[in-house]
Design an enzyme around this catalytic site. Structure first.
Site, short mmCIF file in Angstrom:
data_model
loop_
_atom_site.label_atom_id
_atom_site.label_comp_id
_atom_site.label_asym_id
_atom_site.label_seq_id
_atom_site.Cartn_x
_atom_site.Cartn_y
_atom_site.Cartn_z
N THR A 21 11.94 0.10 1.59
CA THR A 21 13.07 -0.26 1.18
C THR A 21 12.94 -0.56 -0.41
OG1 THR A 21 12.89 -2.72 1.31
CG2 THR A 21 13.38 -1.60 3.57
N ILE A 73 4.39 -6.12 -0.77
CA ILE A 73 5.26 -6.38 -1.58
C ILE A 73 5.55 -5.13 -2.93
CG2 ILE A 73 5.59 -8.00 -3.75
CD1 ILE A 73 3.28 -9.62 -2.28
N LYS A 74 6.81 -4.80 -3.27
CA LYS A 74 7.03 -3.75 -4.05
C LYS A 74 7.42 -4.41 -5.35
CE LYS A 74 9.28 0.75 -3.03
NZ LYS A 74 10.50 1.20 -2.19
N VAL A 75 6.64 -3.79 -6.50
CA VAL A 75 6.93 -4.09 -7.83
C VAL A 75 7.24 -2.88 -8.54
CG1 VAL A 75 5.80 -6.32 -7.54
CG2 VAL A 75 4.86 -4.13 -8.62
#
Ligand code: E4P
Length: 217
Positions: free
Chosen positions: A27, A82-84
């Site tokens: 997402t 965790i998307k960074v």
């Protein structure tokens, strides 16, 4: 090659996951904003459906904020990644979060040098955006080739997650290059199923079968 769905839409995920072909979900803030509702509840529901890696993106832009939001995202479910974004702060946050044992997906990657740096700080996934490169007359899939080569040279454990996929040819090229994952919008996955000769062939098989049954009766 793993197939992820690039969506925050629970109904799309339920429909395609039921076919047994979806390994995970990605997402981003734009996709989650489209869905409305409580993002934490939606991400939890997605994890329950796919039982594979589900990327949720931080919206903070400073290291401390990204680390704090990252820990909150990881706490939603054991499948959360965790998307960074690839920024200096994102790279620093990735190092901290990966060191704590969290899975991190470094996103908005548009060059091989960015991918190299993401691998150095322990990213689990790196997300190069092929479609957005194609949009500016740059060969997006050429970038995937470069990253796969570089990661193989140094045996980095970071998985190449091909993002911003626009059509099935991107998927075929990614698989031939040895990319680890393709994340695709639902219509692109749907298109993988379709072939007019399959439909025509099945129609003919069934008609011939019916004719034979009728002549025996
Ligand atoms: C990746 O994780 C992103 O969500 C995504 O692939 C963005 O693609 P777009 O260029 O179609 O927005």
């Amino acid at each position: 090659m793993k197939l992820f769905l690039d969506t925050g839409n629970v109904r799309e995920i339920e429909a395609l996951a039921a076919l047994g072909i979806i390994d995970g979900v990605t997402t981003n803030p734009s996709l989650m904003a489209k869905e409305g509702g409580d993002p934490v509840a939606i991400l939890k529901r997605i994890c329950d459906i796919v039982k594979g890696p589900v990327s949720g993106e931080v919206v903070a832009t400073d290291v401390e904020g990204m680390v704090r939001e990252g820990r909150d995202i990881a706490a939603i479910d054991e499948h959360m990644v965790i998307k960074v974004p690839f920024t200096k702060a994102g790279v620093q946050a990735c190092k901290v979060l990966a060191h704590e044992g969290h899975k991190v997906n470094v996103t908005l990657v548009f060059s091989a040098t960015q991918a190299l740096l993401a691998a150095k700080v322990g990213a689990t996934f790196v997300s190069p955006f092929v479609g957005r490169l194609d949009d500016i007359a740059t060969d997006g899939m050429r970038l995937i080739e470069e990253i796969v080569d570089i990661y193989q040279n140094y045996e980095f454990g970071t998985e190449v997650l091909v993002a911003s996929v626009r059509h099935p040819i991107h998927i075929v090229q990614a698989a031939r290059m040895g990319a680890d994952v393709c994340t695709c919008p639902a219509p692109v996955i749907e298109a993988m199923f379709r072939h007019p000769l399959t439909d025509l062939g099945l129609e003919r098989f069934l008609k011939d079968w019916e004719k034979a049954q009728a002549s025996r009766a």
